[in-house]
Design an enzyme around this catalytic site. Sequence first.
Site, PDB file in Angstrom:
ATOM      1  N   CYS A  23      35.158  38.077  32.883  1.00 16.36           N
ATOM      2  CA  CYS A  23      36.262  37.230  33.347  1.00 16.36           C
ATOM      3  C   CYS A  23      35.830  35.778  33.493  1.00 16.36           C
ATOM      4  O   CYS A  23      36.666  34.876  33.473  1.00 16.36           O
ATOM      5  CB  CYS A  23      36.815  37.759  34.661  1.00 16.36           C
ATOM      6  SG  CYS A  23      35.618  37.758  36.021  1.00 16.36           S
ATOM      7  N   GLY A  40      38.815  49.607  37.613  1.00 14.81           N
ATOM      8  CA  GLY A  40      37.560  49.289  36.941  1.00 14.81           C
ATOM      9  C   GLY A  40      36.464  48.889  37.903  1.00 14.81           C
ATOM     10  O   GLY A  40      36.501  49.213  39.102  1.00 14.81           O
TER      11      GLY A  40
END
Length: 459
Positions: free
Chosen positions: A80, A219
């Site tokens: 990310c 996740g």
Amino acid sequence: MAHENSRPKPILNAHEAANQTVCHDTQQLLNRLWVLGLSHRTATVEVRGQLSMASADRLRALQHLHSLPGVAECMVLNTCNRTEIYAVLEDGDSASLLSGLAEWFGLSVSALHPYFYQYQGTDSVKHLFRVASGLDSAVIGETQILGQLKRAFSQARESGCAGPLLSRLNEHAWGMAKRVRTDTGIGRCPVSLAGTAVSQITQLMDCHANVSTLVIGAGENAELVVRHLASRHVGQVTVANRDVERAQTLAARFGATAIGLGELPNAVAGADIIISTTGAPAPVLSAGMVRGARYRRGDKPQLLLDLAVPADIETAAGDIPGVELRSADDLGRLARANMRSRKSAVHQAESILDHGVQSYERWLRTRSVVPTIRKLRENADAHRRVALGRAQRQLARGIPAEEVLDSLSRHLTNRLLHAPMDALHGAAARQTQQTAILSIRQTFGLEDDADNKNSELND
């Protein structure tokens, strides 16, 4: 007067010339290492989101980049907070990597160029070590990046895209990360975006047993969030995920409840805190859904924490009265502000990594001598075959075996010593004999006593 550039260059002895050759070869290997990428330091959440890859796409992207001309080895790290390509290039030109990445995402090179950085050689080695150690993370010292790096390398190795240079480089990086955590105070209080998010909950909300928290996703980040929530006993937790079984597996470990995304509207209305962590390409929580939940919640405030890139929660949701929204960049800034006390540990860690870079360069130097070692073995084996053939012919003519063995040993000894003896005589002519003697003594493991030195000088 002769021009300065026309002055004769100093004559190097064999030892100095060999050292220069090894250093040159090592530098050539180093210069083939490249890093090309963008991160939270150079690009916003929106830009990073354009380069986000689903797990199923990463292998195909990796293979695409590895197939580009001049790319000998390749590894893609996509999180990310960063998208980086680690590569070994044959021609030392990184332009094809950037154009190949832009092509993969359907973007122009000019659109990506302002956000991208690149490192070559020693700088690329140091950068990877900093990334692995958490020194380049949004939250300095976080350990999540090391697991992501190991998975990226594992995929590159299993797909045949990572070879010996990247393999050894990653092994060094993992060792450096472990040493930094062990020898400095940088990891004594582990912090991640997930931990920062939970800290925000305790600061901004009146947390008690009746507080309801909704975690969207199942996740790695979601697991960290749920783990932090469970350790702080922050109310009741619900995990929502497209794959309900995965949500159930995570929820069962921490005494939470699991639901599917189809139940999201009701869950949003009942949640005081929402933490979203999915890797979805588009928002999973719209401003309209949050607005609709407000009518059912009345005056009760709601805290939204978006850890995802691309963003999971529409930005407009933060404009709704009674709703507080924190993005991944917001949380990253807060985390960095809390990490200023780690500066001394960072300085110590940088020193450790500098030694690690030198260690990797030493390994490269050992690779530089591999061709010479191979040639030495081939040369010795060629002499062995010649001597053996000669001995076999002598035996066939009926010459006694004892004579043949004596002749074989003398012939092989003379052949193997011919080149080093020539080097010694040549060194004497160039007045570099002492250096050559020292080098050959070290090479052949000869005893270093004065009597042997004097006898050799008199021969």
